[in-house]
Scaffold this motif. Structure first.
Motif, mmCIF file in Angstrom:
data_model
loop_
_atom_site.group_PDB
_atom_site.id
_atom_site.type_symbol
_atom_site.label_atom_id
_atom_site.label_comp_id
_atom_site.label_asym_id
_atom_site.label_seq_id
_atom_site.Cartn_x
_atom_site.Cartn_y
_atom_site.Cartn_z
ATOM 1 N N ILE A 189 0.862 -1.180 0.000
ATOM 2 C CA ILE A 189 0.000 0.000 0.000
ATOM 3 C C ILE A 189 0.895 1.226 0.000
ATOM 4 O O ILE A 189 1.744 1.380 0.879
ATOM 5 N N VAL A 190 0.718 2.085 -0.991
ATOM 6 C CA VAL A 190 1.490 3.323 -1.091
ATOM 7 C C VAL A 190 0.627 4.484 -0.605
ATOM 8 O O VAL A 190 -0.473 4.698 -1.105
ATOM 9 N N VAL A 191 1.131 5.205 0.388
ATOM 10 C CA VAL A 191 0.414 6.357 0.933
ATOM 11 C C VAL A 191 1.016 7.622 0.354
ATOM 12 O O VAL A 191 2.239 7.825 0.399
ATOM 13 N N THR A 192 0.163 8.486 -0.170
ATOM 14 C CA THR A 192 0.614 9.762 -0.725
ATOM 15 C C THR A 192 -0.332 10.862 -0.278
ATOM 16 O O THR A 192 -1.374 10.593 0.332
ATOM 17 N N THR A 193 0.037 12.097 -0.552
ATOM 18 C CA THR A 193 -0.841 13.244 -0.315
ATOM 19 C C THR A 193 -0.985 13.990 -1.646
ATOM 20 O O THR A 193 -0.274 13.691 -2.607
ATOM 21 N N PRO A 194 -1.892 14.954 -1.727
ATOM 22 C CA PRO A 194 -2.062 15.705 -2.978
ATOM 23 C C PRO A 194 -0.892 16.621 -3.334
ATOM 24 O O PRO A 194 -0.869 17.200 -4.427
ATOM 25 N N GLU A 195 0.079 16.771 -2.428
ATOM 26 C CA GLU A 195 1.211 17.649 -2.723
ATOM 27 C C GLU A 195 2.005 17.106 -3.915
ATOM 28 O O GLU A 195 2.265 15.900 -3.993
ATOM 29 N N PRO A 196 2.422 17.973 -4.836
ATOM 30 C CA PRO A 196 3.152 17.531 -6.036
ATOM 31 C C PRO A 196 4.398 16.706 -5.734
ATOM 32 O O PRO A 196 4.665 15.711 -6.407
ATOM 33 N N THR A 197 5.162 17.088 -4.708
ATOM 34 C CA THR A 197 6.378 16.321 -4.383
ATOM 35 C C THR A 197 6.034 14.919 -3.890
ATOM 36 O O THR A 197 6.733 13.954 -4.187
ATOM 37 N N SER A 198 4.954 14.804 -3.153
ATOM 38 C CA SER A 198 4.518 13.501 -2.653
ATOM 39 C C SER A 198 4.067 12.601 -3.799
ATOM 40 O O SER A 198 4.377 11.406 -3.835
ATOM 41 N N ILE A 199 3.343 13.189 -4.757
ATOM 42 C CA ILE A 199 2.871 12.441 -5.924
ATOM 43 C C ILE A 199 4.057 11.960 -6.757
ATOM 44 O O ILE A 199 4.130 10.795 -7.164
ATOM 45 N N THR A 200 5.003 12.862 -7.002
ATOM 46 C CA THR A 200 6.184 12.531 -7.801
ATOM 47 C C THR A 200 7.001 11.423 -7.156
ATOM 48 O O THR A 200 7.440 10.477 -7.814
ATOM 49 N N ASP A 201 7.213 11.527 -5.846
ATOM 50 C CA ASP A 201 8.017 10.536 -5.138
ATOM 51 C C ASP A 201 7.303 9.180 -5.064
ATOM 52 O O ASP A 201 7.952 8.128 -5.103
ATOM 53 N N ALA A 202 5.989 9.199 -4.918
ATOM 54 C CA ALA A 202 5.227 7.949 -4.883
ATOM 55 C C ALA A 202 5.356 7.226 -6.226
ATOM 56 O O ALA A 202 5.579 6.008 -6.274
ATOM 57 N N TYR A 203 5.242 7.978 -7.310
ATOM 58 C CA TYR A 203 5.371 7.377 -8.644
ATOM 59 C C TYR A 203 6.791 6.854 -8.857
ATOM 60 O O TYR A 203 6.988 5.759 -9.421
ATOM 61 N N ALA A 204 7.793 7.598 -8.400
ATOM 62 C CA ALA A 204 9.191 7.178 -8.558
ATOM 63 C C ALA A 204 9.441 5.856 -7.838
ATOM 64 O O ALA A 204 10.157 4.977 -8.338
ATOM 65 N N LEU A 205 8.841 5.699 -6.668
ATOM 66 C CA LEU A 205 8.980 4.454 -5.912
ATOM 67 C C LEU A 205 8.364 3.286 -6.667
ATOM 68 O O LEU A 205 8.975 2.220 -6.812
ATOM 69 N N ILE A 206 7.160 3.487 -7.159
ATOM 70 C CA ILE A 206 6.468 2.433 -7.917
ATOM 71 C C ILE A 206 7.251 2.075 -9.171
ATOM 72 O O ILE A 206 7.430 0.897 -9.497
ATOM 73 N N LYS A 207 7.745 3.086 -9.857
ATOM 74 C CA LYS A 207 8.506 2.862 -11.089
ATOM 75 C C LYS A 207 9.763 2.053 -10.818
ATOM 76 O O LYS A 207 10.092 1.121 -11.559
ATOM 77 N N MET A 208 10.487 2.404 -9.740
ATOM 78 C CA MET A 208 11.728 1.704 -9.414
ATOM 79 C C MET A 208 11.471 0.218 -9.165
ATOM 80 O O MET A 208 12.202 -0.646 -9.654
#
Length: 289
Positions: free
Chosen positions: A161-180
């Motif tokens: 389960i990936v937890v994120t917030t609406p903040e742009p940096t949080s969204i970007t980092d969540a996607y980077a984690l999934i991509k990796m």
């Protein structure tokens, strides 16, 4: 008439039969960056699952910022370190929090885990394997970001389960984690939770944004578990060191996380077997070598 001893034996036998048929589901909870409320989610999510009749263990696997016990206002007598040093057994480091929730404090123990000898790893595996069948779910609250320890937990558990917030940096980092993780070509089921949303619309937009990018560039579906509102009662509960679902059960956040827990249990699991605790240990140690 059945005496007390016989009644107790029958009760123990029934419990053993129930545990023997139980498949322990191992799930990691993570985030692309710190400060998104991941540990608070893990704790209250576990409590919600427990109220739905599931037996849950929370494993604090955040090496740098282990704080599950702090959020509960509970002092951890023992943690993973004591198990690794062979000072305590697995059952001696399992502790009890609010509403009888079982948890294991991690701290620096997980960093030591990566440097164990083969003999020490075998003993550790034997101890952890004793958890299999005793719980319906084991939630590993991992560290935030792209550390090698966090990635190992994610890829070993299969379900994250990936937890994120609406903040742009949080969204970007969540996607980077999934991509990796996806580039490692391992079978990991990601699910998304949006925390601290101003309203439902903002939460849905955030989820759709990450899901769309994940589908387009990673050819991967990203199921959306739900949205947690930016509820002031959450920070009040943190200051009181009481889980918000316990301190404020009627709050918007508590109602939302109960809904997420129900949705999580309703989603069909993958046809690919996870192997439970045994499968997790096999993958974890294979990746640690």
């Amino acid at each position: 008439m059945m005496d007390q001893a016989e009644a107790l034996r029958n009760l123990v036998k029934q419990q053993e039969q129930q545990e023997e048929g139980r498949t322990t589901r191992v799930v990691t909870v993570t985030s692309g960056k710190g400060g998104v409320g991941k540990s608070n989610f893990s704790l209250n999510f576990a409590l919600s699952l427990q109220r739905l009749g599931k037996k849950v263990l929370v494993f604090d696997a955040d090496i740098g910022m282990a704080n599950i016990d702090v959020l509960m206002g509970v002092s951890s007598t023992y943690n993973l370190y004591h198990l690794l040093k062979q000072e305590k057994t697995i059952w001696e480091i399992v502790q009890e929090g609010p509403e009888g929730l079982h948890f294991i404090a991690g701290g620096s123990g997980f960093r030591d885990l990566m440097d164990l000898s083969t003999e020490q790893l075998d003993r550790f595996a034997d101890e952890i394997n004793k958890l299999h069948g005793k719980y319906d779910l084991i939630l590993f609250d991992t560290g935030a970001g792209l550390s090698k320890e966090t990635v190992k937990f994610i890829t070993a558990a299969q379900e994250t389960i990936v937890v994120t917030t609406p903040e742009p940096t949080s969204i970007t980092d969540a996607y980077a984690l999934i991509k990796m993780v996806k580039t490692m070509e391992v079978d990991v089921q990601f699910k998304l939770v949006v925390n601290r949303a101003t309203d439902t619309r903002e939460g849905k937009q955030t989820a759709e944004k990450i899901s769309m990018v994940s589908q387009r560039f990673l050819q991967s579906d990203l199921p959306h578990l739900g949205i947690l509102p930016d509820d002031p009662n959450v920070s009040k509960a943190v200051k009181r060191q009481i889980p918000f679902t316990v301190a404020y059960p009627g709050s918007e956040a508590s109602i939302a996380i109960d809904r997420i827990a129900k949705h999580f249990l309703e989603i069909p699991q993958s046809s690919v077997p996870s192997g439970g605790v045994k499968g997790f240990l096999h993958k974890m140690f294979r990746l640690s070598r």
